[in-house]
Design a protein around this motif. Sequence first.
Motif, PDB file in Angstrom:
ATOM      1  N   VAL A 123       0.839  -1.200   0.000  1.00  0.00           N
ATOM      2  CA  VAL A 123       0.000   0.000   0.000  1.00  0.00           C
ATOM      3  C   VAL A 123       0.875   1.251   0.000  1.00  0.00           C
ATOM      4  CG1 VAL A 123      -1.703   1.311   1.321  1.00  0.00           C
ATOM      5  CG2 VAL A 123      -1.931  -1.156   1.095  1.00  0.00           C
ATOM      6  N   GLY A 124       1.989   1.214   0.744  1.00  0.00           N
ATOM      7  CA  GLY A 124       2.909   2.347   0.742  1.00  0.00           C
ATOM      8  C   GLY A 124       3.505   2.594  -0.634  1.00  0.00           C
ATOM      9  N   LEU A 125       3.915   1.533  -1.309  1.00  0.00           N
ATOM     10  CA  LEU A 125       4.464   1.680  -2.665  1.00  0.00           C
ATOM     11  C   LEU A 125       3.397   2.160  -3.647  1.00  0.00           C
ATOM     12  CD1 LEU A 125       6.702  -1.516  -2.851  1.00  0.00           C
ATOM     13  CD2 LEU A 125       7.463   0.861  -2.641  1.00  0.00           C
ATOM     14  N   ARG A 126       2.169   1.741  -3.426  1.00  0.00           N
ATOM     15  CA  ARG A 126       1.063   2.217  -4.280  1.00  0.00           C
ATOM     16  C   ARG A 126       0.886   3.724  -4.138  1.00  0.00           C
ATOM     17  NH1 ARG A 126      -4.835   2.225  -3.164  1.00  0.00           N
ATOM     18  NH2 ARG A 126      -5.937   2.260  -5.175  1.00  0.00           N
ATOM     19  N   ILE A 127       1.058   4.230  -2.917  1.00  0.00           N
ATOM     20  CA  ILE A 127       0.984   5.682  -2.711  1.00  0.00           C
ATOM     21  C   ILE A 127       2.093   6.374  -3.488  1.00  0.00           C
ATOM     22  CG2 ILE A 127       1.154   7.534  -0.997  1.00  0.00           C
ATOM     23  CD1 ILE A 127      -0.035   5.569   1.048  1.00  0.00           C
ATOM     24  N   GLY A 128       3.315   5.835  -3.398  1.00  0.00           N
ATOM     25  CA  GLY A 128       4.433   6.430  -4.130  1.00  0.00           C
ATOM     26  C   GLY A 128       4.235   6.376  -5.624  1.00  0.00           C
ATOM     27  N   TRP A 129       3.736   5.253  -6.134  1.00  0.00           N
ATOM     28  CA  TRP A 129       3.540   5.120  -7.575  1.00  0.00           C
ATOM     29  C   TRP A 129       2.421   6.032  -8.076  1.00  0.00           C
ATOM     30  CZ3 TRP A 129       6.640   3.489 -11.089  1.00  0.00           C
ATOM     31  CH2 TRP A 129       6.172   3.246 -12.385  1.00  0.00           C
ATOM     32  N   SER A 130       1.433   6.321  -7.240  1.00  0.00           N
ATOM     33  CA  SER A 130       0.353   7.226  -7.662  1.00  0.00           C
ATOM     34  C   SER A 130       0.883   8.618  -7.948  1.00  0.00           C
ATOM     35  CB  SER A 130      -0.733   7.283  -6.578  1.00  0.00           C
ATOM     36  OG  SER A 130      -0.246   7.918  -5.400  1.00  0.00           O
ATOM     37  N   TRP A 131       2.016   8.977  -7.323  1.00  0.00           N
ATOM     38  CA  TRP A 131       2.643  10.265  -7.623  1.00  0.00           C
ATOM     39  C   TRP A 131       3.387  10.204  -8.949  1.00  0.00           C
ATOM     40  CZ3 TRP A 131       2.712  15.222  -6.391  1.00  0.00           C
ATOM     41  CH2 TRP A 131       3.812  15.992  -6.758  1.00  0.00           C
ATOM     42  N   ILE A 132       4.016   9.074  -9.225  1.00  0.00           N
ATOM     43  CA  ILE A 132       4.782   8.926 -10.464  1.00  0.00           C
ATOM     44  C   ILE A 132       3.857   8.758 -11.659  1.00  0.00           C
ATOM     45  CG2 ILE A 132       6.455   7.456 -11.670  1.00  0.00           C
ATOM     46  CD1 ILE A 132       7.602   6.745  -8.915  1.00  0.00           C
ATOM     47  N   ALA A 147      -4.453  11.861  -7.096  1.00  0.00           N
ATOM     48  CA  ALA A 147      -4.083  10.444  -7.045  1.00  0.00           C
ATOM     49  C   ALA A 147      -3.425  10.085  -5.714  1.00  0.00           C
ATOM     50  CB  ALA A 147      -3.153  10.113  -8.205  1.00  0.00           C
ATOM     51  N   VAL A 148      -2.523  10.943  -5.236  1.00  0.00           N
ATOM     52  CA  VAL A 148      -1.844  10.684  -3.965  1.00  0.00           C
ATOM     53  C   VAL A 148      -2.836  10.728  -2.816  1.00  0.00           C
ATOM     54  CG1 VAL A 148      -0.138  11.573  -2.342  1.00  0.00           C
ATOM     55  CG2 VAL A 148       0.409  11.453  -4.762  1.00  0.00           C
ATOM     56  N   VAL A 149      -3.742  11.697  -2.834  1.00  0.00           N
ATOM     57  CA  VAL A 149      -4.740  11.819  -1.766  1.00  0.00           C
ATOM     58  C   VAL A 149      -5.617  10.574  -1.707  1.00  0.00           C
ATOM     59  CG1 VAL A 149      -6.821  13.058  -1.066  1.00  0.00           C
ATOM     60  CG2 VAL A 149      -4.770  14.333  -1.686  1.00  0.00           C
ATOM     61  N   GLU A 150      -6.067  10.086  -2.869  1.00  0.00           N
ATOM     62  CA  GLU A 150      -6.925   8.896  -2.887  1.00  0.00           C
ATOM     63  C   GLU A 150      -6.175   7.668  -2.383  1.00  0.00           C
ATOM     64  OE1 GLU A 150      -8.346   8.595  -6.861  1.00  0.00           O
ATOM     65  OE2 GLU A 150      -9.778  10.244  -6.659  1.00  0.00           O
ATOM     66  N   ALA A 151      -4.922   7.509  -2.825  1.00  0.00           N
ATOM     67  CA  ALA A 151      -4.129   6.367  -2.359  1.00  0.00           C
ATOM     68  C   ALA A 151      -3.805   6.486  -0.872  1.00  0.00           C
ATOM     69  CB  ALA A 151      -2.847   6.257  -3.177  1.00  0.00           C
ATOM     70  N   ALA A 152      -3.510   7.718  -0.433  1.00  0.00           N
ATOM     71  CA  ALA A 152      -3.192   7.924   0.980  1.00  0.00           C
ATOM     72  C   ALA A 152      -4.411   7.683   1.857  1.00  0.00           C
ATOM     73  CB  ALA A 152      -2.664   9.333   1.191  1.00  0.00           C
ATOM     74  N   ARG A 153      -5.601   7.990   1.357  1.00  0.00           N
ATOM     75  CA  ARG A 153      -6.822   7.726   2.135  1.00  0.00           C
ATOM     76  C   ARG A 153      -6.984   6.220   2.371  1.00  0.00           C
ATOM     77  NH1 ARG A 153     -10.338   9.744  -1.212  1.00  0.00           N
ATOM     78  NH2 ARG A 153     -10.151  11.859  -0.418  1.00  0.00           N
ATOM     79  N   ASP A 154      -6.730   5.440   1.335  1.00  0.00           N
ATOM     80  CA  ASP A 154      -6.747   3.983   1.522  1.00  0.00           C
ATOM     81  C   ASP A 154      -5.650   3.548   2.488  1.00  0.00           C
ATOM     82  OD1 ASP A 154      -8.889   3.640  -0.128  1.00  0.00           O
ATOM     83  OD2 ASP A 154      -7.746   2.922  -1.850  1.00  0.00           O
ATOM     84  N   GLY A 155      -4.493   4.227   2.405  1.00  0.00           N
ATOM     85  CA  GLY A 155      -3.391   3.893   3.300  1.00  0.00           C
ATOM     86  C   GLY A 155      -3.744   4.109   4.758  1.00  0.00           C
ATOM     87  N   MET A 156      -4.498   5.158   5.048  1.00  0.00           N
ATOM     88  CA  MET A 156      -4.909   5.420   6.425  1.00  0.00           C
ATOM     89  C   MET A 156      -5.851   4.328   6.932  1.00  0.00           C
ATOM     90  SD  MET A 156      -5.491   9.556   6.182  1.00  0.00           S
ATOM     91  CE  MET A 156      -6.079   9.656   7.871  1.00  0.00           C
ATOM     92  N   LEU A 157      -6.770   3.883   6.069  1.00  0.00           N
ATOM     93  CA  LEU A 157      -7.674   2.810   6.470  1.00  0.00           C
ATOM     94  C   LEU A 157      -6.901   1.518   6.731  1.00  0.00           C
ATOM     95  CD1 LEU A 157     -10.590   3.398   3.925  1.00  0.00           C
ATOM     96  CD2 LEU A 157     -10.583   3.955   6.355  1.00  0.00           C
ATOM     97  N   VAL A 158      -5.937   1.236   5.861  1.00  0.00           N
ATOM     98  CA  VAL A 158      -5.119   0.034   6.031  1.00  0.00           C
ATOM     99  C   VAL A 158      -4.309   0.110   7.316  1.00  0.00           C
ATOM    100  CG1 VAL A 158      -3.171  -1.249   5.081  1.00  0.00           C
ATOM    101  CG2 VAL A 158      -5.042  -0.540   3.585  1.00  0.00           C
ATOM    102  N   ALA A 159      -3.768   1.293   7.605  1.00  0.00           N
ATOM    103  CA  ALA A 159      -2.960   1.455   8.820  1.00  0.00           C
ATOM    104  C   ALA A 159      -3.762   1.108  10.061  1.00  0.00           C
ATOM    105  CB  ALA A 159      -2.433   2.888   8.904  1.00  0.00           C
ATOM    106  N   VAL A 160      -5.007   1.570  10.124  1.00  0.00           N
ATOM    107  CA  VAL A 160      -5.850   1.279  11.286  1.00  0.00           C
ATOM    108  C   VAL A 160      -6.197  -0.210  11.332  1.00  0.00           C
ATOM    109  CG1 VAL A 160      -8.059   1.763  12.396  1.00  0.00           C
ATOM    110  CG2 VAL A 160      -6.777   3.615  11.315  1.00  0.00           C
ATOM    111  N   GLY A 161      -6.535  -0.787  10.173  1.00  0.00           N
ATOM    112  CA  GLY A 161      -6.893  -2.193  10.146  1.00  0.00           C
ATOM    113  C   GLY A 161      -5.745  -3.112  10.522  1.00  0.00           C
ATOM    114  N   LEU A 162      -4.526  -2.737  10.136  1.00  0.00           N
ATOM    115  CA  LEU A 162      -3.374  -3.581  10.442  1.00  0.00           C
ATOM    116  C   LEU A 162      -3.047  -3.610  11.929  1.00  0.00           C
ATOM    117  CD1 LEU A 162      -0.910  -2.876   7.488  1.00  0.00           C
ATOM    118  CD2 LEU A 162      -2.334  -4.895   7.879  1.00  0.00           C
ATOM    119  N   VAL A 163      -3.498  -2.622  12.665  1.00  0.00           N
ATOM    120  CA  VAL A 163      -3.306  -2.661  14.115  1.00  0.00           C
ATOM    121  C   VAL A 163      -3.964  -3.911  14.690  1.00  0.00           C
ATOM    122  CG1 VAL A 163      -3.867  -1.514  16.287  1.00  0.00           C
ATOM    123  CG2 VAL A 163      -3.072  -0.161  14.341  1.00  0.00           C
TER     124      VAL A 163
END
Length: 322
Positions: A229-238, A249-265
């Motif tokens: 998910v972190g690499l997906r955020i980086g690639w959305s910028w490229i 694109a970065v905002v949308e990917a980062a929003r998913d990243g925040m959800l994943v971060a909470v779920g991975l806890v």
Amino acid sequence: MDLDAYVAEHDGEWRRLEQLSRGRRLTAAEVDELVALYQRAATHLSVVRSRSPDPALVARLSRLVLAARSTITGGSRISWREVGRFFTEGFPLAAYRAWPWWCGVAVAFTLLTGFLMWWVAGHPESASAFIGEDAAEALVASEFAGYYTEFLPQTFAFHLWTHNAWLAAQCLASGVLIVPVLWLLWHNALNIGVVGGVMISYGRGDLFFSLITPHGLLELTGIYVAAGVGLRIGWSWIAPGPHRTRGRAVVEAARDGMLVAVGLVGLFAVSALVEAFVTPSSLPAVFRIGIGVAVWLAFLGYVLILGSAAAAKARLRASQPA
């Protein structure tokens, strides 16, 4: 400013505002009255602060204004429906959208880990180069197995939970830079590969896999999900894709990243419990590994089944006319 006279003049309004702010259901007229009294009380608070800042009166008016504001805006209350929706749609959907990324990361770094393990096992002298001959012998003799019983299970579980959650957070936060994520993954692969290779070269591969498999399947999957998910955020910028700016694109990917971060806890809490209580237990290896495999498959099924269902629902909503 005569403070006593000021309080006497407006005390009735403040008491009425306090009554309206107690959380009961209000009529339309009472709501209008509440808003008007709130605005006036906010003005009174500003006047008192600037002209005669009596601490007791300032504290009373501050509490009153905050309570009224909370009543007007509805406050911030936990909605169990939203919590349930997060676990049934939000997190699995965010993880499902990024599955090609974290599956690719899992395959690539599992192969890399396996290669390092094979190389170290086939070249025993490399173990000395990596960790030293004495350290390798101590690892095989007691340190590897002793790691899982060194602390009380509950203390060990909390340490593992926070450590893995922090590692996942680093992968997600540094994903936009890409290189730090790859470095973290390489470091993780190197550690596992060297330790596994050393254990195999000394004829203790059975001990290594019987101890690392029960928790490792779920734990490493969580790390790979965070990294993907972190690499997906980086690639959305490229490569933001058609009809999207890089920022969007970065905002949308980062929003998913925040959800994943909470779920991975939650995922790392489960893997920590398995590692602290199941891995070092006296159960036969086949049962310990079976528990680890069952928990791992349950997570994959959870993400793929609920995530695909949530994705289909999202596509259906998007296809409907506004």
